[in-house]
Design a protein around this motif. Structure first.
Motif, short mmCIF file in Angstrom:
data_model
loop_
_atom_site.label_atom_id
_atom_site.label_comp_id
_atom_site.label_asym_id
_atom_site.label_seq_id
_atom_site.Cartn_x
_atom_site.Cartn_y
_atom_site.Cartn_z
N LEU A 160 -40.41 -8.76 -4.36
CA LEU A 160 -39.72 -7.51 -4.08
C LEU A 160 -39.69 -7.27 -2.58
CD1 LEU A 160 -41.33 -7.16 -6.98
CD2 LEU A 160 -40.34 -4.88 -6.85
N ASP B 37 -45.60 -8.33 -4.12
CA ASP B 37 -45.30 -7.06 -3.46
C ASP B 37 -45.41 -7.28 -1.96
OD1 ASP B 37 -44.72 -4.45 -3.04
OD2 ASP B 37 -46.62 -3.64 -3.77
N THR B 38 -44.45 -6.78 -1.21
CA THR B 38 -44.39 -7.05 0.24
C THR B 38 -44.51 -5.76 1.05
OG1 THR B 38 -41.97 -6.89 0.28
CG2 THR B 38 -42.92 -9.06 -0.14
N ALA C 21 -53.20 -1.34 -5.44
CA ALA C 21 -51.89 -0.67 -5.39
C ALA C 21 -52.03 0.69 -4.73
CB ALA C 21 -51.33 -0.52 -6.80
N LYS D 39 -41.12 -0.23 -4.37
CA LYS D 39 -41.46 -1.61 -4.76
C LYS D 39 -42.72 -1.64 -5.62
CE LYS D 39 -41.61 -3.09 -0.47
NZ LYS D 39 -41.21 -1.82 0.20
N THR D 40 -43.79 -1.00 -5.12
CA THR D 40 -45.05 -0.98 -5.86
C THR D 40 -44.91 -0.22 -7.18
OG1 THR D 40 -46.25 -1.05 -3.75
CG2 THR D 40 -47.51 -0.41 -5.70
N THR E 93 -48.07 0.06 1.59
CA THR E 93 -48.39 -1.36 1.38
C THR E 93 -48.27 -2.09 2.71
OG1 THR E 93 -47.50 -1.23 -0.87
CG2 THR E 93 -47.81 -3.42 0.05
N PHE F 211 -45.85 -11.38 -9.77
CA PHE F 211 -45.08 -10.53 -8.86
C PHE F 211 -45.63 -10.63 -7.44
CE2 PHE F 211 -44.31 -8.57 -12.98
CZ PHE F 211 -42.93 -8.36 -12.95
N ILE G 259 -43.28 -2.38 -9.87
CA ILE G 259 -44.21 -3.32 -10.52
C ILE G 259 -45.08 -2.57 -11.53
CG2 ILE G 259 -46.14 -4.91 -10.15
CD1 ILE G 259 -44.94 -5.56 -7.41
N LYS G 260 -45.60 -1.39 -11.13
CA LYS G 260 -46.43 -0.60 -12.04
C LYS G 260 -45.64 -0.19 -13.28
CE LYS G 260 -49.10 2.66 -10.63
NZ LYS G 260 -49.57 3.88 -9.96
#
Length: 541
Positions: free
Chosen positions: A198, A288-289, A221, A206-207, A229, A286, A210-211
């Motif tokens: 993402l 996460d960026t 997270a 983004k986070t 992040t 996944f 995913i959640k």
């Protein structure tokens, strides 16, 4: 979100014991895999027609791996039981949840064969649904690996491993492909689960996305309106909830992140792995960026090559989601560089307009137009990228803003995106083959370039001047290689990046062209890979 329902988990215990005994009998070489040859012999006991058994295999082998593990074997047995009752076989039967209620199918002569085999051989351990670790791990660690024919490997992935070690890796090592393009592959690179990355500016969700898919939070997270992040986080399956630091995860042999060590400690301190038990993570990992920030000042404050890292992950990922929200449609300089680094992976990119319920229907129409205009200036392709519109979080859609029409649109868009994600594990094997072929072609072109530059160097005097001339006129040298070997111009690497790496080497020390290595790769692409795919297609075709 359920990706692939597991037949074993919902199957009664007494049936599981029966299937375990059947699986051990059908698995002729005790490697935890039912190959096409194993299946044709064992499934024939069901007395179903060939066309019916063809459907059984196609539905059970959802990931198109060319073999059945224990879980897939149980699914196949349940579908055979369904067919013996005279019911229609279709992919929808797995999703219906009715298979676990079925009794084991009738297999003619199996009971007598099991008694006969039990007298001959000692009892083996029960399969647990996971194929045993294949001998391919030894291929990567052993220097004196014996040559194994493709007909003896038991999966497409193992076949690719064998081809890589015997035919592609020698070419890459000879012409330093790992220094210029991508690190040498390891066993874990082939066995890794499909990955979804993402990308987007900070606070685009983004986070939260995913959640929302995991239906729970994950270790490490952090969510907030500010840039929360600040690191790359890989969210993957594990026995318990924990966070593993980047330096640790990068040196683990069973993880596909060893290549990240080239970005240095500055990056690894901003990289971590979050592990947790979750059904979805058994199929997808996944990434996460950190939020992409705007302005040149923020870019220079990063202590590592952010664009280089995203490019590395892009090559490994099966899907790349670019997230925007209605209030962050501008594409900053850094975001433009990041999107530019995704060159060659256009087929993986999907665009998500998140938090779309924060604006009303009229504003959403204008926002969508503005987003497409912004993307049109950055994504240099004539095709229009697929844009998913919705609000991907656990809160109900804000109907007061978008109305009933907008709510219906969001639900359909979310279904489309989830369908795209569900297809990832099914297409993982095809994607692995695609990436392998792409890598082989890139390595071949790299070998031609390196050997050409070596040939252009003088034998005795003026080597320094000749090297500088070649580096300065790299685009012209690429054109010469293209004309000489009739190669497509679009497959050549980025000249600026190649020039930057090349300046740190002495061209005179490079290897000359070795036609045998090139021929081995040509044979692999022309004969070995097609043969591998033929060996592991549906055995009833």
């Amino acid at each position: 979100m359920e990706i692939l329902p597991t037949a074993v988990g919902s199957c009664p215990k007494e049936n599981v014991k029966i299937y375990q005994e059947w699986f051990r009998y059908a698995d002729s070489d005790d490697d935890g895999r039912i190959t096409g040859n194993d299946a044709t012999k064992f499934f024939a006991l069901s007395k179903l027609t060939r066309s019916e058994l063809k459907q059984v295999w196609a539905i059970a082998d959802t990931k198109r791996q060319g073999f059945l593990g224990f879980s897939e074997f149980v699914t196949a047995m349940q579908i055979i039981s369904l067919a013996q009752r005279g019911q229609e076989i279709s992919p929808d039967v797995i999703a219906s949840g009715e298979l676990d209620k079925l009794s084991p199918p009738s297999m003619e002569g199996l009971d007598a064969a099991l008694i006969k085999k039990a007298k001959r051989s000692p009892k083996k351990n029960d399969p647990d649904g996971t194929p045993q670790q294949s001998q391919s791990v030894q291929w990567f660690s052993s220097k004196s690996s014996k040559k194994v024919s493709l007909s003896s490997v038991t999966s497409i992935i193992d076949g690719l491993k064998k081809l890589y070690i015997e035919k592609l890796k020698p070419l890459e090592a000879t012409y330093r492909f790992s220094d210029f393009v991508s690190p040498l592959l390891t066993n874990s690179d082939f066995d890794a689960r499909p990955m979804v990355m993402l990308l987007g500016q900070y606070s685009t969700g983004k986070t939260t996305f995913i959640k929302h898919l995991l239906r729970s939070s994950y270790p490490g997270a952090h969510i907030g309106p500010e840039p929360t992040t600040d690191r790359f986080v890989v969210v993957m399956a594990g026995p318990d909830e924990r966070s593993i630091p980047g330096n640790t995860i990068a040196v683990q042999a069973d993880m596909p992140f060893n290549g990240l060590t080239s970005f240095g400690t500055a990056f690894l301190s901003k990289f971590e792995c979050s592990q947790m038990p979750n059904p979805l993570l058994e199929h997808i990992t996944f990434v996460d960026t950190p939020g992409v920030l705007s302005g040149e000042k923020q870019r220079t404050q990063r202590s590592y090559d952010f664009t280089g890292v995203t490019s590395w992950f892009a090559a490994k990922c099966d899907l790349i989601l670019l997230l925007f929200d209605p209030h962050k449609l501008d594409i900053s300089d850094e975001f433009k560089r990041v999107i530019g680094s995704l060159r060659g992976h256009d087929d993986k990119i999907r665009v998500v307009l998140n938090k779309a319920d924060q604006v009303d229907t009229q504003q959403l129409m204008r926002v969508y137009g503005a987003l497409m205009w912004s993307l049109g200036k950055v994504l240099n392709t004539p095709e229009v990228n697929r844009v998913y519109i919705g609000s991907f979080n656990d809160k109900p859609v804000n109907e007061a803003a978008v109305g009933p029409l907008g709510k219906d649109l969001f639900e359909r868009e979310q279904d489309d995106l989830l369908s795209d994600l569900k297809d990832i594990p099914k297409k993982a094997c095809d994607r692995r083959i695609n990436e392998f072929v792409k890598r082989a072609r890139a390595a071949k072109i790299h070998a031609y370039i390196i050997s050409h530059l070596k040939k252009e160097m003088p034998a005795m005097m003026g080597k320094a001047k000749a090297q500088q001339r070649l580096i300065d006129n790299l685009e012209d040298e690429f054109a010469k290689v293209q004309r000489e070997f009739h190669l497509p111009a679009g497959d050549f690497p980025n000249a600026d990046h190649f020039r930057e790496v090349l300046s740190g080497y002495s061209i005179d020390r490079f290897e000359k062209l070795k036609p045998k290595l090139i021929q081995n790769v040509d044979d692999m692409l022309g004969y070995d890979i097609p043969e591998l795919l033929r060996n592991f297609r549906n055995p009833y075709d």
